[in-house]
Design a protein around this motif. Structure first.
Motif, PDB file in Angstrom:
ATOM      1  N   VAL A 445       0.831  -1.279  -0.166  1.00 47.46           N
ATOM      2  CA  VAL A 445      -0.042  -0.062   0.001  1.00 47.46           C
ATOM      3  C   VAL A 445       0.942   1.290   0.077  1.00 47.46           C
ATOM      4  O   VAL A 445       0.404   2.617  -0.409  1.00 47.46           O
ATOM      5  CB  VAL A 445      -1.055  -0.079   1.086  1.00 47.46           C
ATOM      6  N   GLY A 446       2.094   1.134   0.402  1.00 44.26           N
ATOM      7  CA  GLY A 446       2.993   2.311   0.442  1.00 44.26           C
ATOM      8  C   GLY A 446       4.482   1.940   0.635  1.00 44.26           C
ATOM      9  O   GLY A 446       4.623   1.094   1.018  1.00 44.26           O
ATOM     10  N   MET A 447       5.181   3.000  -0.051  1.00 45.27           N
ATOM     11  CA  MET A 447       6.684   2.950   0.047  1.00 45.27           C
ATOM     12  C   MET A 447       7.124   4.298  -0.042  1.00 45.27           C
ATOM     13  O   MET A 447       6.705   5.220  -0.738  1.00 45.27           O
ATOM     14  CB  MET A 447       7.324   2.105  -0.646  1.00 45.27           C
ATOM     15  N   ASP A 448       8.294   4.513   0.870  1.00 37.90           N
ATOM     16  CA  ASP A 448       8.884   6.146   0.662  1.00 37.90           C
ATOM     17  C   ASP A 448      10.120   5.901   1.598  1.00 37.90           C
ATOM     18  O   ASP A 448      10.284   5.196   2.180  1.00 37.90           O
ATOM     19  CB  ASP A 448       7.831   7.124   1.341  1.00 37.90           C
ATOM     20  N   GLY A 449      11.086   6.997   1.417  1.00 37.99           N
ATOM     21  CA  GLY A 449      12.210   7.368   2.106  1.00 37.99           C
ATOM     22  C   GLY A 449      11.854   7.763   3.385  1.00 37.99           C
ATOM     23  O   GLY A 449      10.716   8.328   3.676  1.00 37.99           O
ATOM     24  N   GLY A 450      12.813   7.959   4.274  1.00 30.30           N
ATOM     25  CA  GLY A 450      12.650   8.461   5.802  1.00 30.30           C
ATOM     26  C   GLY A 450      12.069   7.441   6.419  1.00 30.30           C
ATOM     27  O   GLY A 450      11.975   6.104   6.470  1.00 30.30           O
ATOM     28  N   ARG A 451      11.602   8.115   7.744  1.00 35.29           N
ATOM     29  CA  ARG A 451      11.026   7.353   8.821  1.00 35.29           C
ATOM     30  C   ARG A 451       9.531   7.149   8.594  1.00 35.29           C
ATOM     31  O   ARG A 451       8.674   8.254   8.479  1.00 35.29           O
ATOM     32  CB  ARG A 451      11.196   7.802   9.883  1.00 35.29           C
ATOM     33  N   TRP A 452       8.730   6.021   8.869  1.00 29.48           N
ATOM     34  CA  TRP A 452       7.529   5.814   8.860  1.00 29.48           C
ATOM     35  C   TRP A 452       6.721   6.315   9.943  1.00 29.48           C
ATOM     36  O   TRP A 452       7.409   6.109  11.310  1.00 29.48           O
ATOM     37  CB  TRP A 452       7.211   4.272   8.635  1.00 29.48           C
ATOM     38  N   THR A 453       5.766   7.216   9.994  1.00 32.39           N
ATOM     39  CA  THR A 453       5.008   7.762  11.147  1.00 32.39           C
ATOM     40  C   THR A 453       3.427   7.412  10.846  1.00 32.39           C
ATOM     41  O   THR A 453       3.091   6.967   9.411  1.00 32.39           O
ATOM     42  CB  THR A 453       5.241   9.215  11.429  1.00 32.39           C
ATOM     43  N   PRO A 454       2.578   7.260  11.714  1.00 30.25           N
ATOM     44  CA  PRO A 454       1.139   7.142  11.342  1.00 30.25           C
ATOM     45  C   PRO A 454       0.726   8.137  10.098  1.00 30.25           C
ATOM     46  O   PRO A 454      -0.274   7.744   9.627  1.00 30.25           O
ATOM     47  CB  PRO A 454       0.472   7.505  12.563  1.00 30.25           C
ATOM     48  N   ALA A 455       1.442   9.185  10.095  1.00 28.85           N
ATOM     49  CA  ALA A 455       0.768  10.191   9.055  1.00 28.85           C
ATOM     50  C   ALA A 455       1.131   9.705   7.660  1.00 28.85           C
ATOM     51  O   ALA A 455       0.477  10.329   6.602  1.00 28.85           O
ATOM     52  CB  ALA A 455       1.347  11.675   9.279  1.00 28.85           C
ATOM     53  N   SER A 456       2.031   8.639   7.765  1.00 32.53           N
ATOM     54  CA  SER A 456       2.455   8.200   6.399  1.00 32.53           C
ATOM     55  C   SER A 456       1.435   7.596   5.497  1.00 32.53           C
ATOM     56  O   SER A 456       1.266   7.366   4.278  1.00 32.53           O
ATOM     57  CB  SER A 456       3.763   7.185   6.520  1.00 32.53           C
ATOM     58  N   ARG A 457       0.199   7.173   6.409  1.00 31.23           N
ATOM     59  CA  ARG A 457      -0.925   6.441   6.188  1.00 31.23           C
ATOM     60  C   ARG A 457      -1.622   7.302   5.002  1.00 31.23           C
ATOM     61  O   ARG A 457      -2.399   6.843   4.051  1.00 31.23           O
ATOM     62  CB  ARG A 457      -1.766   6.040   7.119  1.00 31.23           C
ATOM     63  N   ASN A 458      -1.360   8.736   5.082  1.00 34.74           N
ATOM     64  CA  ASN A 458      -2.133   9.678   4.321  1.00 34.74           C
ATOM     65  C   ASN A 458      -1.783   9.346   2.881  1.00 34.74           C
ATOM     66  O   ASN A 458      -2.497   9.863   1.903  1.00 34.74           O
ATOM     67  CB  ASN A 458      -1.889  11.002   4.659  1.00 34.74           C
TER      68      ASN A 458
END
Length: 544
Positions: A445-458
């Motif tokens: 459902v998602g992938m990105d750089g940096g640190r995952w946070t609950p806001a990443s769900r957006n």
């Protein structure tokens, strides 16, 4: 008591198999596993052959077929085969990894009984023990759609298997000894295409026709880029999911992953380079070539090898995000793939799995959430669980990276059958990682750089994320998946970086509740090998 218990298990399992076989066609394979001399990079070395072949024979089946593979181990050490991407619904006993299946002793055999239940697509098999994967024993698995189910892929003239992977010139026993001494492996020596070195693999096509290529990275460590000189590739399927049909000039295939592409032989009739090169290897780029040969060609490959991407992460990330599910296409069933609205289901648990590397007692180890996996004894976890003999602690791995030093333990994640959960793979290291979950396909459902946070769900894709069994995690990045835990059993979660898996970067997921019944999970197969504490008839706790 042992005899009585095994007779009951045999009769129940036999009835189950007979009922299933009555509904689905059966396919039988007999494999003899031996050592043999191979020279894929020009240097003789000991390889693992199946029926004298390197790579091994193809498995071809249709959705819901029963597949019986009788494996004779003629090596001098225990052996197992695992089936990457095959879900073994309700039957983790035959998954073919240490935690589920007793190894086949030298001179003995085991018949794997598998149903390709509700699956289609491109997969592969490999040897899972003793770093045997570095010696061969690998082959393709093709599961075709049943004739009654509409097929969303344009017609093609032929179906080619393309097994790619990095390779060492030395024997697997030497590589294993390096790891056992607590050292890292050197850089691989080359890349193979279907077990062959530079220009050793040729695919013959007729001009004007379209062909399907099933590409699997069966290597040990590196992400690879695949491209064909002068030809674009249309992606049509990823590990059992029909995709939106996007055209690519090159495709990143991370270790353990499988893709299906279509190519059309629409160029001038000559020979063209097929190029496979390593990705994200800054000090050295490995490259090998094959040949796309037009049947009426009189011109061999010539000129410079087409360039490809090397260390650029952003390009690969953009490509990964472009791979999406075709919601209107049929999968293994008549209903469209998009009929399951995963994005509308609330997750009940979030698990963050962070990888790490460090020295433990002076030796190199790798870990997940600070636990580096070690076996308990010679008893597979699934058998210990089934016979209720203990020896491990379900739930001993935390739901988030705790930090701190690496510890050795038999890490088992306890999860609830039929739960719908979120898993975050976190990578703080400078390498690309690749993670696989046996028994399941999950939505990336998602992938990105940096640190995952609950806001990443957006930023999650909650509509048409691709469903697959192996996903990459880019350097200093995260990848999020949703997974419906509808397949009871004991399932391996592992790094596909094989030296890391060997040195502890794996765990098992126990999918079970107290209400799990025979309708949810099959009994132990009647022909299952027994080992460790389960093979001791004096152990009353095990067998009574």
């Amino acid at each position: 008591m042992l005899l009585k218990k095994m007779i009951v298990v045999f009769l129940a399992s036999l009835l189950l198999v007979l009922n299933t076989v009555a509904e689905s066609p059966s396919r039988f394979f007999e494999w003899n596993v031996t050592y043999g001399t191979i020279s894929p990079l020009g240097v003789p070395q000991q390889g693992i052959l199946i029926n004298g072949q390197f790579p091994g024979p193809d498995i071809i089946s249709f959705t819901n077929d029963m597949v019986f593979v009788n494996v004779f181990n003629n090596l001098d050490e225990p052996f197992l085969i695992s089936w990457s991407g095959v879900q073994h619904r309700k039957n983790s006993f035959v998954d073919g990894v240490w935690g589920t299946t007793c190894p086949i002793p030298p001179g003995k055999n085991l018949t794997y009984t598998m149903q390709m239940k509700d699956q289609i697509g491109s997969f592969y098999y490999f040897p899972s023990l003793g770093f045997h994967k570095a010696a061969g024993g690998i082959g393709s698995i093709r599961i075709f759609t049943r004739p009654s189910v509409p097929f969303p892929v344009p017609a093609y003239s032929d179906d080619f298997i393309v097994l790619i992977g990095d390779w060492y010139k030395c024997n697997h026993t030497k590589l294993r000894a390096i790891l056992d001494r607590g050292h890292k492996l050197p850089f691989p020596d080359g890349i193979l295409i279907n077990g062959r070195g530079p220009n050793g693999a040729t695919f013959t096509v007729d001009r004007g026709n379209t062909y399907r290529l099933r590409i699997s990275n069966v290597g040990l460590e590196h992400s690879l880029n695949f491209r064909i000189e002068g030809h674009n590739m249309t992606l049509v399927e990823v590990e059992g999911t029909h995709t939106i049909q996007v055209s690519y000039s090159s495709l990143d295939v991370h270790v353990g992953q499988s893709y299906s592409v279509l190519i059309t032989a629409d160029q001038a009739p000559k020979d063209y380079y097929i190029v496979v090169s390593s990705r994200f290897t800054s000090k050295k780029v490995l490259t090998t070539t094959g040949v796309l040969h037009y049947s009426n060609s009189n011109s061999p490959v010539s000129g410079p090898i087409p360039n490809g991407p090397t260390i650029e992460v952003g390009l690969s990330l953009h490509q990964a995000r472009s791979i999406r599910t075709n919601l209107t296409a049929n999968g293994p069933r008549p209903n469209p793939q998009g009929s399951y609205h995963y994005g509308m289901i609330n997750t009940t648990r979030t698990i963050r799995l962070g990888s790490s590397a460090a020295q433990v007692n002076g030796k190199q180890r790798y870990a997940v959430n600070s636990l580096s996996f070690v076996p308990t004894d010679n008893t597979p976890l699934k058998l210990a669980d089934y016979f209720k003999i203990g020896g491990f602690t379900p739930g001993n791995i935390p739901d988030a990276p705790p930090g701190g030093r690496i510890h050795l333990d038999t890490s088992v994640l306890q999860t609830d059958y039929k739960a719908f959960i979120e898993i975050i793979f976190e990578n703080k290291e400078r390498i690309v990682q690749s993670w696989h979950i046996d028994g399941y396909a999950f939505w990336v459902v998602g992938m990105d750089g940096g640190r995952w946070t609950p806001a990443s769900r957006n930023r999650y894709n909650l509509r048409d994320a691709v469903s697959r069994s192996t996903t990459q995690v880019y350097p200093r990045s995260w990848t999020a998946i949703y997974i419906a835990l509808d397949n009871a059993g004991m399932w391996n979660i592992r790094s596909e970086f094989w030296a890391r898996q060997y040195l502890g970067q794996q765990l098992y997921m126990r999918v079970y509740t107290t209400s799990t019944s025979l309708q949810d999970e099959y009994r132990i197969p009647p022909n299952a090998l027994l080992c460790g504490k389960v093979s001791d008839p004096q152990n009353k706790t095990v067998l009574s």
